[in-house]
Design a protein around this motif. Structure first.
Motif, mmCIF file in Angstrom:
data_model
loop_
_atom_site.group_PDB
_atom_site.id
_atom_site.type_symbol
_atom_site.label_atom_id
_atom_site.label_comp_id
_atom_site.label_asym_id
_atom_site.label_seq_id
_atom_site.Cartn_x
_atom_site.Cartn_y
_atom_site.Cartn_z
ATOM 1 N N PHE A 97 -3.640 4.093 -12.779
ATOM 2 C CA PHE A 97 -4.864 4.618 -12.172
ATOM 3 C C PHE A 97 -5.630 3.520 -11.448
ATOM 4 N N PHE A 98 -5.688 2.348 -12.066
ATOM 5 C CA PHE A 98 -6.470 1.258 -11.494
ATOM 6 C C PHE A 98 -5.695 0.423 -10.478
ATOM 7 N N ALA A 99 -4.398 0.612 -10.401
ATOM 8 C CA ALA A 99 -3.590 -0.183 -9.473
ATOM 9 C C ALA A 99 -3.628 0.363 -8.050
ATOM 10 N N HIS A 100 -3.953 1.626 -7.886
ATOM 11 C CA HIS A 100 -3.932 2.253 -6.565
ATOM 12 C C HIS A 100 -5.325 2.705 -6.148
ATOM 13 N N ALA A 101 -5.578 2.699 -4.868
ATOM 14 C CA ALA A 101 -6.875 3.125 -4.322
ATOM 15 C C ALA A 101 -6.848 4.628 -4.081
ATOM 16 N N ARG A 102 -6.787 5.386 -5.155
ATOM 17 C CA ARG A 102 -6.694 6.837 -5.033
ATOM 18 C C ARG A 102 -7.912 7.559 -5.567
ATOM 19 N N GLY A 103 -8.713 6.899 -6.377
ATOM 20 C CA GLY A 103 -9.882 7.551 -6.948
ATOM 21 C C GLY A 103 -9.690 7.974 -8.384
ATOM 22 N N ILE B 288 0.846 -1.199 0.000
ATOM 23 C CA ILE B 288 0.000 0.000 0.000
ATOM 24 C C ILE B 288 0.881 1.249 0.000
ATOM 25 N N THR B 289 0.451 2.271 -0.721
ATOM 26 C CA THR B 289 1.227 3.508 -0.820
ATOM 27 C C THR B 289 0.858 4.454 0.326
ATOM 28 N N VAL B 290 1.639 5.501 0.456
ATOM 29 C CA VAL B 290 1.398 6.491 1.507
ATOM 30 C C VAL B 290 0.039 7.164 1.315
ATOM 31 N N ASP B 291 -0.295 7.530 0.084
ATOM 32 C CA ASP B 291 -1.580 8.193 -0.187
ATOM 33 C C ASP B 291 -2.768 7.288 0.112
ATOM 34 N N GLU B 292 -2.651 6.004 -0.237
ATOM 35 C CA GLU B 292 -3.736 5.060 0.056
ATOM 36 C C GLU B 292 -3.916 4.906 1.563
ATOM 37 N N ALA B 293 -2.801 4.778 2.264
ATOM 38 C CA ALA B 293 -2.858 4.642 3.721
ATOM 39 C C ALA B 293 -3.424 5.907 4.355
ATOM 40 N N TYR B 294 -3.029 7.062 3.837
ATOM 41 C CA TYR B 294 -3.531 8.335 4.370
ATOM 42 C C TYR B 294 -5.046 8.424 4.219
ATOM 43 N N ILE C 242 -8.912 18.845 2.992
ATOM 44 C CA ILE C 242 -7.675 18.551 2.280
ATOM 45 C C ILE C 242 -8.044 17.906 0.955
ATOM 46 N N ALA C 243 -7.361 18.275 -0.108
ATOM 47 C CA ALA C 243 -7.686 17.760 -1.442
ATOM 48 C C ALA C 243 -7.431 16.262 -1.567
ATOM 49 N N ASN C 244 -6.783 15.647 -0.600
ATOM 50 C CA ASN C 244 -6.481 14.222 -0.657
ATOM 51 C C ASN C 244 -7.719 13.349 -0.488
ATOM 52 N N ASN C 245 -8.814 13.910 0.019
ATOM 53 C CA ASN C 245 -10.026 13.120 0.213
ATOM 54 C C ASN C 245 -10.834 13.129 -1.076
ATOM 55 N N HIS C 246 -10.755 12.040 -1.814
ATOM 56 C CA HIS C 246 -11.539 11.878 -3.028
ATOM 57 C C HIS C 246 -12.821 11.177 -2.606
ATOM 58 N N LEU C 247 -13.879 11.948 -2.513
ATOM 59 C CA LEU C 247 -15.090 11.570 -1.786
ATOM 60 C C LEU C 247 -15.703 10.240 -2.234
ATOM 61 N N LEU C 248 -15.945 10.061 -3.508
ATOM 62 C CA LEU C 248 -16.555 8.816 -3.968
ATOM 63 C C LEU C 248 -15.650 7.623 -3.669
#
Length: 162
Positions: free
Chosen positions: A90-96, A3-9, A25-31
């Motif tokens: 894009f599809f490999a990480h849970a970032r939105g 898991i990456t730092v952004d996914e964990a955050y 914070i812009a890091n919260n991708h709501l959907l």
């Protein structure tokens, strides 16, 4: 893949503490955050954190495959839609980003394949883009503004539908 730092955050600061609608914070991708909160009710394992993006990857690959099959140059279409390096990332990480990419692609796909009914076409396409904007919350302001202008401009056509 770990898991990456952004996914964990995203998981620790929004899902785990149940502060899903914190848009400070812009890091919260709501959907993405909402979908992760649903999938992690089963387990907090990395796979369950990434399931929303994996589901949207299957949807994207399905629609892209439909376009590739009917394309005149299927090899070029295959390279364009499925070999683009950022698509896989894009599809490999849970970032939105995979979710918004798929929703935008769904909007374009619907727009291309349903050009007969113009007003319905614009409304449905706009809704796909709007859902994509919810996936990346900082885009929500711009898309909301464009959607309001669209409704204002096409008010007479919308009244005819009613």
């Amino acid at each position: 893949m770990p898991i990456t730092v952004d996914e964990a955050y995203t998981f620790l600061n929004y899902v785990y503490v149940k502060d899903l609608f914190n848009l400070s914070i812009a890091n919260n991708h709501l959907l993405n955050t909402l979908l992760i909160s649903l999938t992690t009710t089963f387990s907090n394992y990395e796979f369950f954190i990434r399931i929303p993006n994996i589901i949207f990857a299957f949807l994207y690959f399905y629609l892209a495959n439909k376009l590739i099959i009917y394309s005149k140059n299927s090899f070029f279409a295959f390279c364009t839609f499925l070999m683009f390096p950022y698509v896989l990332e894009f599809f490999a990480h849970a970032r939105g980003y995979g979710i918004v990419f798929t929703l935008n692609f769904c909007g374009l796909y619907y727009f291309i394949n349903n050009s007969r009914n113009k007003l319905k076409n614009y409304v449905v396409t706009s809704l796909f883009f709007y859902l994509g904007a919810i996936s990346l919350s900082y885009n929500l302001i711009g898309i909301s503004t464009l959607f309001v202008f669209f409704v204002q401009k096409n008010k007479s056509g919308l009244n005819d539908i009613k």
